[in-house]
Design a protein around this motif. Structure first.
Motif, PDB file in Angstrom:
ATOM      1  N   LEU A 183     -35.254  25.860  28.077  1.00 22.19           N
ATOM      2  CA  LEU A 183     -34.876  26.761  26.985  1.00 22.19           C
ATOM      3  C   LEU A 183     -34.512  25.981  25.723  1.00 22.19           C
ATOM      4  CD1 LEU A 183     -32.760  29.605  28.645  1.00 22.19           C
ATOM      5  CD2 LEU A 183     -34.723  29.895  27.124  1.00 22.19           C
ATOM      6  N   LYS A 184     -33.746  24.914  25.903  1.00 19.53           N
ATOM      7  CA  LYS A 184     -33.361  24.093  24.750  1.00 19.53           C
ATOM      8  C   LYS A 184     -34.587  23.475  24.086  1.00 19.53           C
ATOM      9  CE  LYS A 184     -28.676  22.925  26.321  1.00 19.53           C
ATOM     10  NZ  LYS A 184     -27.790  21.854  26.855  1.00 19.53           N
ATOM     11  N   ASN A 185     -35.543  23.031  24.895  1.00 20.32           N
ATOM     12  CA  ASN A 185     -36.768  22.453  24.342  1.00 20.32           C
ATOM     13  C   ASN A 185     -37.568  23.470  23.539  1.00 20.32           C
ATOM     14  OD1 ASN A 185     -37.471  20.298  27.224  1.00 20.32           O
ATOM     15  ND2 ASN A 185     -36.158  19.960  25.440  1.00 20.32           N
ATOM     16  N   LEU A 186     -37.661  24.689  24.077  1.00 20.71           N
ATOM     17  CA  LEU A 186     -38.419  25.739  23.387  1.00 20.71           C
ATOM     18  C   LEU A 186     -37.759  26.151  22.069  1.00 20.71           C
ATOM     19  CD1 LEU A 186     -39.530  28.262  26.161  1.00 20.71           C
ATOM     20  CD2 LEU A 186     -41.022  26.964  24.645  1.00 20.71           C
ATOM     21  N   LEU A 187     -36.427  26.183  22.066  1.00 19.22           N
ATOM     22  CA  LEU A 187     -35.693  26.655  20.895  1.00 19.22           C
ATOM     23  C   LEU A 187     -35.248  25.521  19.973  1.00 19.22           C
ATOM     24  CD1 LEU A 187     -33.534  29.289  22.801  1.00 19.22           C
ATOM     25  CD2 LEU A 187     -35.403  29.781  21.216  1.00 19.22           C
TER      26      LEU A 187
ATOM     27  N   GLU B  64     -25.749  36.910  22.105  1.00 11.99           N
ATOM     28  CA  GLU B  64     -24.748  35.937  22.542  1.00 11.99           C
ATOM     29  C   GLU B  64     -25.267  35.043  23.675  1.00 11.99           C
ATOM     30  OE1 GLU B  64     -22.759  39.004  20.269  1.00 11.99           O
ATOM     31  OE2 GLU B  64     -24.135  39.135  21.990  1.00 11.99           O
ATOM     32  N   GLU B  65     -26.246  35.545  24.430  1.00 12.39           N
ATOM     33  CA  GLU B  65     -26.818  34.740  25.513  1.00 12.39           C
ATOM     34  C   GLU B  65     -27.671  33.599  24.989  1.00 12.39           C
ATOM     35  OE1 GLU B  65     -28.352  37.214  28.935  1.00 12.39           O
ATOM     36  OE2 GLU B  65     -28.151  38.786  27.421  1.00 12.39           O
ATOM     37  N   ILE B  66     -28.142  33.744  23.773  1.00 14.37           N
ATOM     38  CA  ILE B  66     -29.067  32.754  23.200  1.00 14.37           C
ATOM     39  C   ILE B  66     -28.368  31.747  22.309  1.00 14.37           C
ATOM     40  CG2 ILE B  66     -31.156  32.518  21.763  1.00 14.37           C
ATOM     41  CD1 ILE B  66     -31.523  33.877  24.479  1.00 14.37           C
ATOM     42  N   LEU B  67     -27.280  32.151  21.688  1.00 12.52           N
ATOM     43  CA  LEU B  67     -26.613  31.297  20.697  1.00 12.52           C
ATOM     44  C   LEU B  67     -26.303  29.884  21.195  1.00 12.52           C
ATOM     45  CD1 LEU B  67     -24.196  33.866  18.989  1.00 12.52           C
ATOM     46  CD2 LEU B  67     -26.411  33.033  18.187  1.00 12.52           C
ATOM     47  N   PRO B  68     -25.870  29.683  22.448  1.00 14.53           N
ATOM     48  CA  PRO B  68     -25.575  28.314  22.886  1.00 14.53           C
ATOM     49  C   PRO B  68     -26.795  27.380  22.825  1.00 14.53           C
ATOM     50  CG  PRO B  68     -24.592  29.898  24.393  1.00 14.53           C
ATOM     51  CD  PRO B  68     -25.494  30.668  23.479  1.00 14.53           C
ATOM     52  N   TYR B  69     -27.995  27.946  22.922  1.00 15.76           N
ATOM     53  CA  TYR B  69     -29.212  27.123  22.904  1.00 15.76           C
ATOM     54  C   TYR B  69     -29.693  26.816  21.487  1.00 15.76           C
ATOM     55  CZ  TYR B  69     -29.279  28.565  27.772  1.00 15.76           C
ATOM     56  OH  TYR B  69     -28.953  28.816  29.073  1.00 15.76           O
ATOM     57  N   LEU B  70     -29.066  27.441  20.504  1.00 13.27           N
ATOM     58  CA  LEU B  70     -29.500  27.266  19.119  1.00 13.27           C
ATOM     59  C   LEU B  70     -28.697  26.204  18.385  1.00 13.27           C
ATOM     60  CD1 LEU B  70     -30.084  30.979  18.034  1.00 13.27           C
ATOM     61  CD2 LEU B  70     -31.567  29.456  19.325  1.00 13.27           C
ATOM     62  N   LYS B  71     -27.690  25.641  19.049  1.00 12.50           N
ATOM     63  CA  LYS B  71     -26.842  24.650  18.407  1.00 12.50           C
ATOM     64  C   LYS B  71     -27.584  23.332  18.259  1.00 12.50           C
ATOM     65  CE  LYS B  71     -22.524  26.709  20.050  1.00 12.50           C
ATOM     66  NZ  LYS B  71     -21.311  26.532  20.878  1.00 12.50           N
TER      67      LYS B  71
END
Length: 424
Positions: free
Chosen positions: A192-196, A417-424
């Motif tokens: 997920l982190k790689n994609l985002l 809110e489920e996605i925000l941690p991966y956008l940092k």
């Protein structure tokens, strides 16, 4: 050629019928026209057509009725005997009739016809019909026995695997059955982190449609600009709007009119549809791999190869996703013949779907759809689709990619809110 309402419905999101006179106006959504359209579907498309004797001359009328039932999610008790007549006769009817009927049965969750559908699966020589029947049976029974029976029946019919599209359909059916017997696999935190991440497909505008496995639950869509930054609202918060990736049929993505496939779409501009179901709001034009050239999809003018392959598609994926099969759905779905999936708004009356989990969102023929509200005079008074189009313009325009990804199988709507941690 017989002019029937089937052409209006089966062209769902594909060809226009009532012209739109302005971006914020839709004649189709006026209270008067919505009432007339609904009454026509009930009185003519369903009641009148299903009262006709079923024969070669009236097949189209009955298909018209199946399409109307699917669109409205409605079948009056008085018409249920007619559906049983259609089921009892479907082995003798055309492939088009069979496809329309089985899709309607699946879409409206009429799963009491296991035996006749199983017989059709055993006798058909059409790969798509075979797969549709198999999926119908699997909705009620995912035991090892039923899957073994389906595979055994298929392997006795080599004609089902003749031709590229047929081969892909059958392989996808087999892949689906293999996955049903395993625990669902979803993107892990690293993937997920790689994609985002800022660097993923850097230089392109990227639209992310983040969904659940169960497409009854609406997802959300966010936008990343060509420098890798996510578009924000005026208050500094990440921009997002809800988006539905569920089709009317709710079939798996590899089948015609199925749910939106997971994976990568090429985004190549805005469109403004004259189709009454879509409405006139700007939509995002998309293509899947087999719909377009390698050169266009990969944005690489040096490519001379004209043959699609998994290897070419995987060039766009981070290394952590190259072996993640669910992300190849757009490749396989397009190879199986799916086309014309876009991201659009809606002028369909949400009242058709009251009581459904996804209400007030409206399902489509497999596209990505955002909510729009129209008043009784046909004026648009709310549009998440316009917000999305404006966000894409703010990001640099609709020239890049749209990514559909499934988070997990939680039985709830996707929250930002489920996605925000991966956008940092």
């Amino acid at each position: 050629m017989k002019k029937i309402l089937l052409l209006l419905i089966i062209a769902f999101y594909c060809a226009g019928a009532l012209a739109q006179t302005a971006e914020g106006f839709s004649k189709f959504t006026t209270a008067q026209n919505r009432k007339k359209f609904y009454n026509d579907l009930i009185n003519h498309s369903i009641t009148q057509n299903l009262s006709l004797p079923l024969n070669d001359e009236t097949e189209e009328n009955w298909q018209d009725a199946f399409s109307a039932i699917e669109l409205l999610n409605y079948l009056p008790p008085s018409m249920q005997p007619a559906v049983k007549t259609a089921v009892d006769n479907m082995e003798r009817r055309s492939v088009y009739f069979q496809q329309s009927l089985v899709e309607m049965l699946y879409a409206n969750q009429y799963f009491k016809f296991q035996h006749p559908v199983s017989r059709l699966m055993s006798t058909t020589s059409n790969a798509k019909i075979f797969a549709m029947c198999a999926e119908y049976l699997l909705r009620s029974d995912t035991s090892k026995k039923i899957m073994a029976d389906i595979k055994k029946t298929a392997t006795k019919k080599p004609i089902l695997f003749t031709g590229e599209n047929n081969m892909t359909i059958m392989l996808e059916l087999f892949r689906r059955m293999d996955n049903l017997s395993k625990k669902n696999s979803f993107l892990n935190n690293t993937q997920l982190k790689n994609l985002l991440s800022k660097n993923f497909l850097y230089g392109n505008v990227i639209v992310y449609s983040i969904q659940r496995k169960n497409r009854d639950y609406p997802g959300i869509v966010i936008v990343k600009d060509s420098t890798g930054n996510f578009v924000k609202n005026n208050d500094g918060e990440i921009f997002y709007v809800p988006q539905l990736a569920r089709s009317l049929s709710n079939f798996p993505a590899y089948l015609s009119n199925g749910n939106t496939p997971q994976g990568i779409f090429r985004m190549y501009g805005f469109g403004s549809s004259k189709n009454q179901f879509i409405g006139p709001t700007d939509n995002l034009q998309l293509s899947m791999p087999y719909e377009t050239s390698l050169m266009h999809f990969l944005k690489d003018s040096s490519i001379t190869d004209t043959t699609w392959s998994k290897k070419w598609y995987s060039r766009l994926l981070p290394s952590t996703l190259k072996n993640y099969e669910p992300f190849y759905e757009t490749l396989y779905a397009s190879e199986a013949g799916r086309t014309e999936i876009i991201a659009h708004g809606t002028a369909v009356d949400p009242a058709f779907y009251k009581g459904q989990v996804y209400y007030p969102y409206t399902p489509t023929a497999g596209c990505l759809c955002t909510k729009e509200i129209w008043d009784a005079e046909g004026k648009r008074i709310f549009s998440d689709e316009q917000k999305l189009a404006d966000a894409v313009k703010k990001a640099g325009g609709a020239n890049g990619y749209l990514i559909v990804l499934e988070l997990d199988d939680s039985q709830k709507i996707v929250l930002v809110e489920e996605i925000l941690p991966y956008l940092k």
